[in-house]
Design a protein around this motif. Structure first.
Motif, PDB file in Angstrom:
ATOM      1  N   GLN A  35      42.706 110.303  28.318  1.00  0.00           N
ATOM      2  CA  GLN A  35      42.702 110.594  26.887  1.00  0.00           C
ATOM      3  C   GLN A  35      41.282 110.639  26.341  1.00  0.00           C
ATOM      4  O   GLN A  35      40.941 111.473  25.510  1.00  0.00           O
ATOM      5  CB  GLN A  35      43.533 109.556  26.132  1.00  0.00           C
ATOM      6  CG  GLN A  35      45.010 109.698  26.401  1.00  0.00           C
ATOM      7  CD  GLN A  35      45.832 108.599  25.761  1.00  0.00           C
ATOM      8  OE1 GLN A  35      45.327 107.861  24.922  1.00  0.00           O
ATOM      9  NE2 GLN A  35      47.094 108.520  26.155  1.00  0.00           N
ATOM     10  N   MET A  36      40.438 109.745  26.851  1.00  0.00           N
ATOM     11  CA  MET A  36      39.040 109.760  26.419  1.00  0.00           C
ATOM     12  C   MET A  36      38.355 111.031  26.896  1.00  0.00           C
ATOM     13  O   MET A  36      37.566 111.647  26.157  1.00  0.00           O
ATOM     14  CB  MET A  36      38.308 108.526  26.953  1.00  0.00           C
ATOM     15  CG  MET A  36      38.722 107.248  26.258  1.00  0.00           C
ATOM     16  SD  MET A  36      38.015 105.779  27.003  1.00  0.00           S
ATOM     17  CE  MET A  36      36.292 106.051  26.756  1.00  0.00           C
ATOM     18  N   ALA A  37      38.634 111.447  28.127  1.00  0.00           N
ATOM     19  CA  ALA A  37      38.036 112.678  28.637  1.00  0.00           C
ATOM     20  C   ALA A  37      38.492 113.875  27.811  1.00  0.00           C
ATOM     21  O   ALA A  37      37.693 114.770  27.485  1.00  0.00           O
ATOM     22  CB  ALA A  37      38.401 112.864  30.100  1.00  0.00           C
ATOM     23  N   GLU A  38      39.753 113.922  27.457  1.00  0.00           N
ATOM     24  CA  GLU A  38      40.264 115.013  26.640  1.00  0.00           C
ATOM     25  C   GLU A  38      39.609 115.010  25.267  1.00  0.00           C
ATOM     26  O   GLU A  38      39.216 116.056  24.739  1.00  0.00           O
ATOM     27  CB  GLU A  38      41.785 114.900  26.499  1.00  0.00           C
ATOM     28  CG  GLU A  38      42.386 116.051  25.735  1.00  0.00           C
ATOM     29  CD  GLU A  38      43.897 115.952  25.639  1.00  0.00           C
ATOM     30  OE1 GLU A  38      44.467 116.775  24.908  1.00  0.00           O
ATOM     31  OE2 GLU A  38      44.492 115.076  26.288  1.00  0.00           O
ATOM     32  N   ALA A  39      39.448 113.827  24.695  1.00  0.00           N
ATOM     33  CA  ALA A  39      38.806 113.723  23.380  1.00  0.00           C
ATOM     34  C   ALA A  39      37.363 114.195  23.455  1.00  0.00           C
ATOM     35  O   ALA A  39      36.879 114.886  22.533  1.00  0.00           O
ATOM     36  CB  ALA A  39      38.867 112.288  22.877  1.00  0.00           C
ATOM     37  N   GLU A  40      36.655 113.919  24.496  1.00  0.00           N
ATOM     38  CA  GLU A  40      35.279 114.354  24.644  1.00  0.00           C
ATOM     39  C   GLU A  40      35.203 115.865  24.836  1.00  0.00           C
ATOM     40  O   GLU A  40      34.273 116.507  24.371  1.00  0.00           O
ATOM     41  CB  GLU A  40      34.625 113.651  25.842  1.00  0.00           C
ATOM     42  CG  GLU A  40      34.352 112.182  25.612  1.00  0.00           C
ATOM     43  CD  GLU A  40      33.354 111.934  24.478  1.00  0.00           C
ATOM     44  OE1 GLU A  40      32.397 112.704  24.337  1.00  0.00           O
ATOM     45  OE2 GLU A  40      33.576 110.962  23.739  1.00  0.00           O
ATOM     46  N   ARG A  41      36.156 116.432  25.560  1.00  0.00           N
ATOM     47  CA  ARG A  41      36.162 117.877  25.767  1.00  0.00           C
ATOM     48  C   ARG A  41      36.391 118.630  24.452  1.00  0.00           C
ATOM     49  O   ARG A  41      35.956 119.764  24.293  1.00  0.00           O
ATOM     50  CB  ARG A  41      37.251 118.245  26.774  1.00  0.00           C
ATOM     51  CG  ARG A  41      36.729 118.271  28.169  1.00  0.00           C
ATOM     52  CD  ARG A  41      37.758 118.875  29.118  1.00  0.00           C
ATOM     53  NE  ARG A  41      38.030 117.856  30.124  1.00  0.00           N
ATOM     54  CZ  ARG A  41      39.150 117.193  30.293  1.00  0.00           C
ATOM     55  NH1 ARG A  41      40.186 117.465  29.581  1.00  0.00           N
ATOM     56  NH2 ARG A  41      39.266 116.274  31.216  1.00  0.00           N
ATOM     57  N   LEU A  42      37.097 118.023  23.534  1.00  0.00           N
ATOM     58  CA  LEU A  42      37.366 118.688  22.252  1.00  0.00           C
ATOM     59  C   LEU A  42      36.095 118.866  21.429  1.00  0.00           C
ATOM     60  O   LEU A  42      36.008 119.755  20.608  1.00  0.00           O
ATOM     61  CB  LEU A  42      38.410 117.908  21.460  1.00  0.00           C
ATOM     62  CG  LEU A  42      39.812 117.897  22.057  1.00  0.00           C
ATOM     63  CD1 LEU A  42      40.723 117.004  21.230  1.00  0.00           C
ATOM     64  CD2 LEU A  42      40.374 119.305  22.138  1.00  0.00           C
ATOM     65  N   GLY A  43      35.133 117.996  21.670  1.00  0.00           N
ATOM     66  CA  GLY A  43      33.848 118.147  20.977  1.00  0.00           C
ATOM     67  C   GLY A  43      33.865 117.511  19.592  1.00  0.00           C
ATOM     68  O   GLY A  43      34.851 116.926  19.160  1.00  0.00           O
ATOM     69  N   PRO A  44      32.757 117.683  18.841  1.00  0.00           N
ATOM     70  CA  PRO A  44      32.659 117.066  17.512  1.00  0.00           C
ATOM     71  C   PRO A  44      33.488 117.826  16.466  1.00  0.00           C
ATOM     72  O   PRO A  44      33.769 119.002  16.605  1.00  0.00           O
ATOM     73  CB  PRO A  44      31.179 117.146  17.193  1.00  0.00           C
ATOM     74  CG  PRO A  44      30.668 118.283  17.998  1.00  0.00           C
ATOM     75  CD  PRO A  44      31.528 118.350  19.225  1.00  0.00           C
ATOM     76  N   ILE A  45      33.816 117.112  15.446  1.00  0.00           N
ATOM     77  CA  ILE A  45      34.561 117.695  14.324  1.00  0.00           C
ATOM     78  C   ILE A  45      33.523 118.067  13.260  1.00  0.00           C
ATOM     79  O   ILE A  45      32.681 117.248  12.892  1.00  0.00           O
ATOM     80  CB  ILE A  45      35.576 116.685  13.746  1.00  0.00           C
ATOM     81  CG1 ILE A  45      36.579 116.327  14.833  1.00  0.00           C
ATOM     82  CG2 ILE A  45      36.231 117.238  12.507  1.00  0.00           C
ATOM     83  CD1 ILE A  45      37.559 115.266  14.411  1.00  0.00           C
ATOM     84  N   ASN A  92      42.823 119.832  35.482  1.00  0.00           N
ATOM     85  CA  ASN A  92      43.333 121.201  35.405  1.00  0.00           C
ATOM     86  C   ASN A  92      44.539 121.286  34.508  1.00  0.00           C
ATOM     87  O   ASN A  92      44.685 122.225  33.745  1.00  0.00           O
ATOM     88  CB  ASN A  92      43.708 121.712  36.815  1.00  0.00           C
ATOM     89  CG  ASN A  92      42.472 121.932  37.670  1.00  0.00           C
ATOM     90  OD1 ASN A  92      41.382 122.129  37.123  1.00  0.00           O
ATOM     91  ND2 ASN A  92      42.642 121.912  38.973  1.00  0.00           N
ATOM     92  N   ILE A  93      45.421 120.301  34.596  1.00  0.00           N
ATOM     93  CA  ILE A  93      46.608 120.295  33.739  1.00  0.00           C
ATOM     94  C   ILE A  93      46.193 120.192  32.275  1.00  0.00           C
ATOM     95  O   ILE A  93      46.664 120.926  31.428  1.00  0.00           O
ATOM     96  CB  ILE A  93      47.564 119.147  34.124  1.00  0.00           C
ATOM     97  CG1 ILE A  93      48.160 119.439  35.486  1.00  0.00           C
ATOM     98  CG2 ILE A  93      48.634 118.957  33.084  1.00  0.00           C
ATOM     99  CD1 ILE A  93      48.970 118.279  36.066  1.00  0.00           C
ATOM    100  N   PHE A  94      45.249 119.259  32.003  1.00  0.00           N
ATOM    101  CA  PHE A  94      44.819 119.117  30.612  1.00  0.00           C
ATOM    102  C   PHE A  94      44.105 120.355  30.133  1.00  0.00           C
ATOM    103  O   PHE A  94      44.217 120.758  28.981  1.00  0.00           O
ATOM    104  CB  PHE A  94      43.890 117.892  30.459  1.00  0.00           C
ATOM    105  CG  PHE A  94      44.607 116.590  30.515  1.00  0.00           C
ATOM    106  CD1 PHE A  94      45.654 116.311  29.642  1.00  0.00           C
ATOM    107  CD2 PHE A  94      44.271 115.628  31.447  1.00  0.00           C
ATOM    108  CE1 PHE A  94      46.323 115.119  29.694  1.00  0.00           C
ATOM    109  CE2 PHE A  94      44.928 114.430  31.516  1.00  0.00           C
ATOM    110  CZ  PHE A  94      45.963 114.173  30.628  1.00  0.00           C
ATOM    111  N   GLY A  95      43.373 120.994  31.025  1.00  0.00           N
ATOM    112  CA  GLY A  95      42.643 122.209  30.626  1.00  0.00           C
ATOM    113  C   GLY A  95      43.584 123.362  30.316  1.00  0.00           C
ATOM    114  O   GLY A  95      43.278 124.209  29.483  1.00  0.00           O
ATOM    115  N   THR A  96      44.736 123.438  30.971  1.00  0.00           N
ATOM    116  CA  THR A  96      45.634 124.582  30.780  1.00  0.00           C
ATOM    117  C   THR A  96      46.670 124.328  29.706  1.00  0.00           C
ATOM    118  O   THR A  96      47.184 125.262  29.112  1.00  0.00           O
ATOM    119  CB  THR A  96      46.351 124.936  32.087  1.00  0.00           C
ATOM    120  OG1 THR A  96      47.079 123.809  32.515  1.00  0.00           O
ATOM    121  CG2 THR A  96      45.367 125.367  33.135  1.00  0.00           C
ATOM    122  N   THR A  97      46.976 123.085  29.416  1.00  0.00           N
ATOM    123  CA  THR A  97      48.051 122.810  28.458  1.00  0.00           C
ATOM    124  C   THR A  97      47.538 122.674  27.048  1.00  0.00           C
ATOM    125  O   THR A  97      48.310 122.706  26.109  1.00  0.00           O
ATOM    126  CB  THR A  97      48.825 121.537  28.838  1.00  0.00           C
ATOM    127  OG1 THR A  97      47.912 120.464  28.880  1.00  0.00           O
ATOM    128  CG2 THR A  97      49.526 121.731  30.148  1.00  0.00           C
TER     129      THR A  97
END
Length: 179
Positions: free
Chosen positions: A120-130, A173-178
């Motif tokens: 979840q932290m990795a996904e949050a970091e990939r989203l970038g800043p708001i 990969n799953i998080f990147g595609t979903t």
């Protein structure tokens, strides 16, 4: 005194002859008895010497056996002491390993939660800043945060096995595609 009569002399001579024969017989029997006693004494002396020699041999064998058994006992006691020391060391090691095993059990029980938090932290970091009003707001990578994507992915304190690394690639990969 009167002279003894020839019959008395004859009787006296016969009596003396009988006494003489009796004395000779007794002396012969005495000699035979002395010879028997001497032979028995010599036999007893020989047997006594044999028994003393046998007793000496037995005593020496007993002393040798006692010395051998004493040496064997000392060696056995040394071996027992070594084994007792080894058992103490092994018990200490077992205690340490039990503690580490308990720690690993606790880590394994917590792993799914940690994996979830890290993903979840990795996904949050990939989203970038708001962005608000044209300027980025605080992100997880700002300041003294320890949550940069590089630290999460390459975190050395959380060691993964090769299977886990493969699973992690799949999860990325799953998080990147979903999303």
């Amino acid at each position: 005194m009167s002279l003894p009569s020839p019959v008395q002399i004859k009787e006296a001579n016969a009596h003396l002859a009988a006494v003489h024969r009796r004395v000779a017989e007794l002396e012969r029997r005495l000699g035979s008895a002395e010879k028997t006693v001497r032979e028995q004494a010599e036999s007893l002396i020989r047997k006594d010497e044999q028994l003393r020699a046998a007793t000496q041999e037995i005593a020496e064998a007993k002393d040798g056996e006692i010395a051998y058994l004493h040496e064997k006992l000392c060696k056995s006691e040394e071996i027992i002491q070594k084994f007792q020391n080894m058992v103490k060391e092994k018990d200490s090691l077992i205690g340490q390993l039990r503690h580490r095993c308990q720690l690993l059990d606790n880590i394994c029980k917590s792993r799914p939660l940690l994996d979830s938090v890290l993903s979840q932290m990795a996904e949050a970091e990939r989203l970038g800043p708001i962005f608000q009003g044209g300027e980025p707001s605080l992100s997880l990578t700002d300041g003294d945060s320890n949550c940069s994507p590089e630290r999460v992915i390459n975190h050395r304190d959380f060691s993964l096995t090769e299977d886990d690394m493969d699973d992690q690639d799949l999860e990325e990969n799953i998080f990147g595609t979903t999303v």
